[in-house]
Design an enzyme around this catalytic site. Structure first.
Site, PDB file in Angstrom:
ATOM      1  N   ARG A  77       0.823  -1.217   0.000  1.00 57.37           N
ATOM      2  CA  ARG A  77       0.000   0.000   0.000  1.00 57.37           C
ATOM      3  C   ARG A  77       0.855   1.265   0.000  1.00 57.37           C
ATOM      4  O   ARG A  77       0.545   2.222  -0.713  1.00 57.37           O
ATOM      5  CB  ARG A  77      -0.961   0.009   1.185  1.00 57.37           C
ATOM      6  CG  ARG A  77      -2.051  -1.056   1.059  1.00 57.37           C
ATOM      7  CD  ARG A  77      -2.971  -1.066   2.261  1.00 57.37           C
ATOM      8  NE  ARG A  77      -2.186  -1.351   3.464  1.00 57.37           N
ATOM      9  CZ  ARG A  77      -2.497  -0.944   4.692  1.00 57.37           C
ATOM     10  NH1 ARG A  77      -3.578  -0.235   4.901  1.00 57.37           N
ATOM     11  NH2 ARG A  77      -1.736  -1.250   5.715  1.00 57.37           N
ATOM     12  N   ASN A  98      -6.290  -2.787   2.164  1.00 58.72           N
ATOM     13  CA  ASN A  98      -6.270  -4.239   2.304  1.00 58.72           C
ATOM     14  C   ASN A  98      -7.696  -4.754   2.372  1.00 58.72           C
ATOM     15  O   ASN A  98      -8.556  -4.115   2.983  1.00 58.72           O
ATOM     16  CB  ASN A  98      -5.553  -4.658   3.593  1.00 58.72           C
ATOM     17  CG  ASN A  98      -4.054  -4.481   3.520  1.00 58.72           C
ATOM     18  OD1 ASN A  98      -3.472  -4.449   2.445  1.00 58.72           O
ATOM     19  ND2 ASN A  98      -3.425  -4.370   4.666  1.00 58.72           N
TER      20      ASN A  98
END
Length: 103
Positions: free
Chosen positions: A32, A50
């Protein structure tokens, strides 16, 4: 695999939005944060988060060429990740102004 969706009239103005689901070893490896850095380099807005199934979802919006570059980056991710595949879905742009990392 890119699935068809509703195109927005914003495409005529050069703005597109793609929701990308990334499968593989992509959680707990800096994916990320790497995506957020790539979004800044590519000049796109949106979010990355996520998902409970172990995948990552990136919602990316901006000029078509920039979104395409971001999708290519998401196919690889950081060296610590192992991307097995991605699914890309077209969605109407929402007017996102920045890129953020979400849960």
């Amino acid at each position: 695999m890119e699935t068809q969706g509703t195109e927005s009239t914003d495409v005529a103005h050069g703005t597109v939005r793609r929701v990308v689901r990334v499968r593989g070893r992509v959680q707990g490896v800096g994916y990320r944060m790497d995506a957020a850095a790539a979004a800044e380099r590519c000049g796109v807005a949106g979010t990355v988060r996520n998902l409970l199934d172990g995948s990552v979802e990136a919602d990316v919006e901006g000029p078509a060429e920039a979104v395409g570059a971001m999708i290519e980056h998401l196919r690889e991710g950081p060296g610590s990740a192992s991307v097995e595949g991605i699914d890309v879905r077209r969605e109407p742009p929402r007017g996102a102004a920045s890129f953020r990392v979400a849960g």
